[in-house]
Design a protein around this motif. Structure first.
Motif, PDB file in Angstrom:
ATOM      1  N   THR A  98       0.834  -1.200   0.000  1.00 34.48           N
ATOM      2  CA  THR A  98       0.000   0.000   0.000  1.00 34.48           C
ATOM      3  C   THR A  98       0.868   1.249   0.000  1.00 34.48           C
ATOM      4  O   THR A  98       1.999   1.223   0.486  1.00 34.48           O
ATOM      5  N   SER A 153      -0.255   3.870   1.510  1.00 30.47           N
ATOM      6  CA  SER A 153      -0.875   4.619   2.604  1.00 30.47           C
ATOM      7  C   SER A 153       0.168   5.113   3.591  1.00 30.47           C
ATOM      8  O   SER A 153       1.163   4.440   3.865  1.00 30.47           O
ATOM      9  N   SER A 172      -8.813  -0.742  -0.867  1.00 30.44           N
ATOM     10  CA  SER A 172      -7.741  -0.676   0.121  1.00 30.44           C
ATOM     11  C   SER A 172      -8.217  -1.201   1.487  1.00 30.44           C
ATOM     12  O   SER A 172      -7.445  -1.827   2.216  1.00 30.44           O
TER      13      SER A 172
END
Length: 632
Positions: free
Chosen positions: A182, A184, A211
């Motif tokens: 990810t 993120s 996600s």
């Protein structure tokens, strides 16, 4: 320490039965949930523990409708919550269900061989009357943890026999983002509500459904904690006024809104009815305790405890009147130890049990304590200690009076890893890394924030130094020794006390007592954490003067070069964030300003250090920040 008596358990049980219909649905799946195991981290680039994470929390009546109580619950400052939560005024009251984003540090914690390592943020909570692991997990922490998990991480506490004043770790579930899967930056811990679905959660936090599914799977269970990956924090919509104006009825197309409001009103009515009934129970319980048990208090060993009671000893009449007046307020808050208990615990205060100064280590009823021997003037310290209760302050467990030698003994919790001074300046096989040092700095700042901003009147410690900072088993810092503390600020004294090298210039010259003298001393502790140097060297030079002279240059590159030369040599063996190091140095230098009015407030310090801590965790995809200090 007070143990819950049978009538405490009965009241707690009754409240649990009363609330059970409302809580049962919230915990059906959580009963076997003992936490989230850490991912396999053979490749250190995959998951970075510890990391900065956030939890989604809602203000709830009656206890958590202001940032002060919520910040105390999570052991943070109000500013640390108000900033990410988009709240402009940290001191304003909150509305029921007002959303908050609370920053925490997520760590991978080894439990035992059965459970392995669990991913959570370590929050210490002090048990209060009628508390249970179940109620605190579901009500106070809103299902961000579960009571089975609390039992797992507190093997020394018996869930059915908790004592008032026990410190329990509540593991707040969290997870660090996997950099290989990810992009993120953060994970937000969120408790699934009955009306939620993946789409609504993704919309709430401004992220994608995929996600969320990638991290948590496709199925969501009510009141389970899930982890929402986000590239940046969502901007929470906060009410502009304390009491919102009701929308006009009859001309709105949003019929669902009217139904929601009607449901809210009904829910509030039910909640207020329950709270009213509980209030009546509390009043009845208080009356029962105060009236029927009043006689029980009379004739007890007021100053000696049950084991040390001396009957009609005439020496009690000669005790200091001021001390008697002050300790009388403490009898319901602290355990009164018998002198013979302390003698037995320390083998007659043998030097073998001496920790430091006049503090001894002793075991009573299977519990280890730190026992501080003092003269009668201990009432000032007792008076202050009974007003403070925070996870970053060493906790007072009880006291004992021994009039024969005119001594008072304060009994504190025992903090396992000793003083910060010993870790920085004494020979130890293990040294503190930068992440640990920065976490310690944040802990000290949070402890100071509590005594400076959350006590009335404010408390000035007056003796902040590395030897008065103790480290527990998790290397979390606690401020100790309130023997010189002053309740009230902006006073002037002619009696200058303290430790050379830490004393602020205005206090040394003019005797001015204010919270800014603690800020000055804290700046010196920050210098110790950065440099590993003693506050006074062998030639008598003070550390803070040397630091100001070294870093008075305006060129940041030159300042960074000097910082590398000035650093504790231990940290040159690791990879450190230069941004984080420079940030802490700037805080330290600001704290050392000779003009106290120009030193930062403790609120600003906590916020700045938390940003430095965040910078220490902000890693790029290759696992290293853009500006790193590496040993050459």
């Amino acid at each position: 320490m007070k143990t819950l008596k049978p009538h405490h358990h009965q009241l707690s049980t009754f409240i649990f039965i009363l609330l059970f219909p409302f809580l049962k649905s919230q915990t059906a799946r959580q009963q076997n949930n003992t936490g989230y195991t850490c991912p396999n981290n053979n490749n250190n680039n995959n998951n970075t523990y510890p990391c900065q994470t956030y939890v989604y929390y809602k203000a709830t009546p009656p206890n958590y409708l202001d940032l002060a109580t919520i910040s105390d619950l999570f052991q943070l400052s109000r500013l640390m919550i108000s900033k990410p939560s988009n709240i402009s005024s940290p001191s304003s009251p909150l509305l029921p269900n007002q959303p908050l984003l609370i920053p925490l540090t997520c760590s991978c914690n080894f439990i035992n061989t059965t459970f392995g390592s669990i991913s959570y943020s370590n929050i210490t909570y002090t048990i209060k009357p009628n508390d249970t692991f179940f109620l605190v997990s579901t009500i106070n922490f809103q299902n961000l943890t579960t009571y089975p998990s609390v039992q797992v991480v507190n093997p020394n506490l018996v869930a059915t026999n908790l004592s008032i004043g026990d410190n329990a770790v509540f593991p707040i579930f969290c997870k660090c983002p996997d950099k290989t899967k990810t992009n993120s930056s953060f994970m937000i811990s969120y408790v699934v509500q009955p009306h939620d679905n993946v789409s609504s959660i993704a919309s709430m936090f401004g992220t994608s459904e995929k996600s969320i599914v990638d991290v948590n799977g496709e199925r969501l269970y009510d009141y389970d904690t899930i982890f929402v990956p986000v590239t940046e924090l969502p901007v929470l919509k906060q009410p502009s006024t304390i009491v919102p104006s009701p929308a006009p009825r009859g001309n709105s197309d949003d019929g669902d809104d009217d139904d929601d409001k009607s449901g809210i009103v009904k829910g509030l009515a039910i909640g207020l009815g329950i709270l009213g009934f509980l209030l009546i129970l509390v009043i009845v319980f208080w009356f029962y305790r105060e009236v029927l048990f009043k006689k029980e208090k009379k004739g007890k060993g007021l100053y000696f405890g049950d084991k040390g009671y001396k009957g009609n000893d005439e020496k009690k009449k000669k005790m200091d009147v001021n001390f008697m007046a002050n300790v009388s307020d403490c009898l319901d808050k602290y355990r009164v130890f018998g002198f013979d208990e302390l003698v037995e615990a320390t083998d007659g205060f043998d030097e073998r049990f001496l920790i430091q100064g006049s503090v001894y280590k002793g075991e009573i009823d299977g519990q280890v304590y730190a026992i501080k021997k003092m003269k009668w003037n201990a009432y000032e310290e007792l008076k202050i200690l009974q007003k403070v209760n925070h996870g970053n302050l060493v906790k007072l467990e009880g006291f004992c009076i021994e009039p024969e030698e005119s001594n008072c003994y304060l009994v504190y919790e025992y903090v396992e890893n000793g003083s910060l001074y010993s870790w920085l300046h004494e020979d130890k096989n293990e040294k503190l890394n930068w992440v640990t040092r920065l976490r310690i700095a944040v802990d000290i700042a949070n402890g100071l924030l509590y005594i400076h901003e959350h006590t009335r009147p404010k408390v000035v410690h007056k003796d902040i130094k590395s030897s008065n900072i103790l480290l527990d088993s998790n290397m979390r810092a606690k401020i100790a020794n309130f023997g010189l503390a002053k309740s009230g600020i902006n006073a002037i004294t002619m009696h200058i006390v303290g430790t050379q090298g830490y004393i602020s210039p205005e206090y040394l010259a003019d005797g001015i007592v204010s919270t800014k003298m603690d800020v000055f001393s804290f700046g010196i502790v920050l210098l110790e954490l950065i440099s590993g140097k003693e506050v006074i060297d062998e030639e008598g030079n003070v550390l803070w003067a040397s630091a100001i002279k070294t870093f008075e240059v305006k060129n940041e590159q030159e300042k960074a070069r000097r910082l590398k030369e000035w650093l504790d040599r231990t940290m040159l063996k690791e990879t450190c964030s230069m941004e984080s190091l420079m940030g802490v140095l700037h805080v330290a230098i600001a704290c050392l300003n000779r003009d106290p009015s120009k030193r930062p407030s403790i609120i600003d310090i906590v916020y700045s250090l938390s940003k430095c801590e965040e910078a220490g965790f902000e890693l790029s995809d290759d696992g290293f920040g853009s500006e790193r200090l590496v040993a050459r």
